[in-house]
Design an enzyme around this catalytic site. Structure first.
Site, short mmCIF file in Angstrom:
data_model
loop_
_atom_site.label_atom_id
_atom_site.label_comp_id
_atom_site.label_asym_id
_atom_site.label_seq_id
_atom_site.Cartn_x
_atom_site.Cartn_y
_atom_site.Cartn_z
N ARG A 46 -15.93 4.79 -8.42
CA ARG A 46 -15.11 3.76 -7.74
C ARG A 46 -13.89 3.42 -8.60
O ARG A 46 -12.83 3.08 -8.09
CB ARG A 46 -15.95 2.51 -7.42
CG ARG A 46 -15.13 1.38 -6.83
CD ARG A 46 -15.93 0.38 -6.00
NE ARG A 46 -17.19 0.00 -6.58
CZ ARG A 46 -17.35 -0.80 -7.64
NH1 ARG A 46 -16.29 -1.31 -8.25
NH2 ARG A 46 -18.55 -1.10 -8.10
N TYR A 98 2.56 1.06 13.79
CA TYR A 98 1.27 1.58 14.24
C TYR A 98 0.39 0.39 14.66
O TYR A 98 0.29 -0.61 13.93
CB TYR A 98 0.62 2.36 13.08
CG TYR A 98 -0.84 2.65 13.32
CD1 TYR A 98 -1.25 3.34 14.45
CD2 TYR A 98 -1.82 2.20 12.43
CE1 TYR A 98 -2.59 3.58 14.68
CE2 TYR A 98 -3.16 2.44 12.66
CZ TYR A 98 -3.54 3.13 13.79
OH TYR A 98 -4.87 3.36 14.03
N ASP A 170 6.08 2.67 5.23
CA ASP A 170 5.03 3.57 5.68
C ASP A 170 5.71 4.92 5.96
O ASP A 170 6.50 5.05 6.89
CB ASP A 170 4.35 3.02 6.94
CG ASP A 170 3.17 3.87 7.38
OD1 ASP A 170 3.22 5.10 7.19
OD2 ASP A 170 2.21 3.31 7.95
N LYS A 195 -3.01 12.17 8.22
CA LYS A 195 -2.04 12.84 9.10
C LYS A 195 -1.47 14.09 8.43
O LYS A 195 -2.21 15.01 8.17
CB LYS A 195 -0.95 11.83 9.49
CG LYS A 195 -1.47 10.45 9.87
CD LYS A 195 -2.44 10.46 11.03
CE LYS A 195 -2.89 9.03 11.36
NZ LYS A 195 -4.01 8.99 12.28
C1 LIG Z 1 1.99 5.30 10.73
C2 LIG Z 1 0.55 5.05 10.48
N1 LIG Z 1 0.19 4.31 9.41
C3 LIG Z 1 -1.11 4.05 9.15
C4 LIG Z 1 -2.12 4.55 9.96
C5 LIG Z 1 -3.56 4.25 9.63
O1 LIG Z 1 -4.16 5.38 9.07
P1 LIG Z 1 -5.71 5.77 9.21
O2 LIG Z 1 -5.96 6.15 10.62
O3 LIG Z 1 -5.85 6.90 8.23
O4 LIG Z 1 -6.50 4.56 8.80
C6 LIG Z 1 -1.79 5.33 11.06
C7 LIG Z 1 -2.85 5.87 11.93
O5 LIG Z 1 -2.61 6.43 12.97
C8 LIG Z 1 -0.41 5.60 11.33
O6 LIG Z 1 -0.04 6.33 12.39
#
Ligand SMILES: Cc1ncc(COP(=O)(O)O)c(C=O)c1O
Length: 377
Positions: A46, A98, A170, A195
């Site tokens: 961890r 998101y 992001d 992704k």
């Molecule tokens: C732009 C973006 N940020 C964060 C996330 C969250 O990621 P996770 O699904 O790996 O928790 C997503 C998920 O689709 C996303 O599209």
């Protein structure tokens, strides 16, 4: 070293005594100590695991940051990030984020006393007007999800220079391959590693990257304390995914440009949102701050019925959430990624029953267009 080479060779595993070409999966929760007050550098996974550490070093290097932390999901990364703030702190966020980030902010972070304003961060004067004495961060996603608007990262940085407001970006959609937020003034970069970094729709991961040692130290403390750490096997999968990041991004983008052009010519398609189209409102900003437009497209069709027809009619393309993998996926944001965003906010942003989103993969472009064509017929 250029970024495509870093993707392949990454940062070496310093514990490698065998000459293994790939990073081993150190599937161990705990590590034995050679003696009292002696350590191999690892004690408990961890706190740190050697496979995860190599991956974190690679991600930090790709982003040109100084430290990166690997999380079990992108949302675990964003949740940990929110622990930097205290009750009363105000965060300005892109309105077209998101949906999962909005769900976290509205249902959990607000309960913990944080305040949010969701605005169109493409509009720099609006960002400036929203800043108050309590503002501690500006959280942007660019391109946005799902409307593909672009925020001028350097312009946002200009208005907060000299303050203690953190600029958080992001970078999931473009990845460091196409966009380098630290060079534009970001303080923290967020990723859903699920992704493009992973790239194969086979694992979940998240990252926080920083270029500031004080923030890095605070985040590492929260990370090891709250514990949503990326597991060794998942770290291995993301390392493997990153090896092909450059060629996947190039191929997916080439396919996306062709699909966006094809969609524009379809009678039942009423709008196409892709930053690589010269008609896109943020095309110039996108060209200035990124080296590519990525492979995410959203588009509107003439009716709900046509939207359903496409979702149910595609044969090769899969009707599934998520993005950034080698397989092309089509999503219905209203019912999937953005289902928990309040309906009136959704509608104000154009997320309606006629909007579809495609994460373009790396298949042959003719097969993708033929599939969309038969689904739309
Ligand atoms: C732009 C973006 N940020 C964060 C996330 C969250 O990621 P996770 O699904 O790996 O928790 C997503 C998920 O689709 C996303 O599209």
């Amino acid at each position: 070293m250029k970024i495509d080479t870093t993707c392949v060779h990454g940062v070496k595993d310093k514990a490698n005594l065998t000459g293994a070409v790939t990073v081993p999966i150190y599937q161990s929760s705990t590590f034995a100590h050679p003696g009292v007050d002696q350590s191999t550098g690892y004690s408990y996974s961890r706190l740190q695991n050697p496979t995860k550490e190599v991956l974190e070093n690679i991600v930090a290097e790709l982003e040109n940051g100084t430290d990166a932390l690997g999380f079990s999901t992108g949302m675990a990364a964003v949740s940990t990030l929110m622990e930097l703030f205290k009750p009363g702190d105000h965060i300005i966020a892109t309105d077209d984020l998101y949906g999962g980030s909005i769900r976290l902010f509205n249902n959990i972070s607000k309960k913990n006393g944080l305040k949010f304003d969701y605005i169109n961060t493409s509009d720099i004067p609006t960002v400036k007007n929203k800043i108050t004495k309590e503002t501690k961060a500006i959280f942007i996603e660019t391109p946005t999800n799902p409307m593909m608007r672009i925020t001028d990262i350097a312009a946002v940085k200009d208005i907060i220079k000299g303050t203690d407001i953190l600029l958080i970006v992001d970078n999931t959609f473009l990845t460091p391959y196409f966009q380098q937020p630290f060079s534009l003034g970001a303080d923290i970069v967020v990723h859903s590693g699920t992704k493009y970094l992973g790239g194969h729709n086979d694992t979940l991961a998240g990252f926080l990257v920083t270029s500031n040692s004080e923030i890095a130290e605070r985040l590492r403390f929260i990370h090891k304390t709250t514990g949503a750490c990326l597991a060794p096997f998942d770290s291995f999968l993301i390392i493997r995914g990153i090896k092909t990041l450059a060629i996947r991004m190039e191929k997916a983008q080439e396919n996306a440009a062709a699909i966006a052009g094809w969609l524009l010519k379809q009678e039942k398609v009423t709008a196409v949102h892709y930053a690589g189209l010269e008609t896109h409102p943020d095309y110039a900003v996108s060209k200035k701050q990124a080296t590519g437009f990525g492979a995410m497209i959203s588009f509107e069709v003439d009716s709900e019925q046509t939207a359903h027809q496409i979702l149910e009619g595609v044969k090769l393309i899969m009707f599934a959430e998520s993005l950034g993998g080698v397989e092309t996926l089509i999503t219905y944001p209203m019912l999937q990624t953005h289902a928990d965003v309040p309906q009136e906010d959704r509608e104000a942003r154009g997320i309606n029953e006629r909007l579809l989103r495609i994460s373009v993969g790396i298949e042959n472009i003719n097969d993708l267009i033929n599939d969309l064509n038969q689904a739309l017929a």
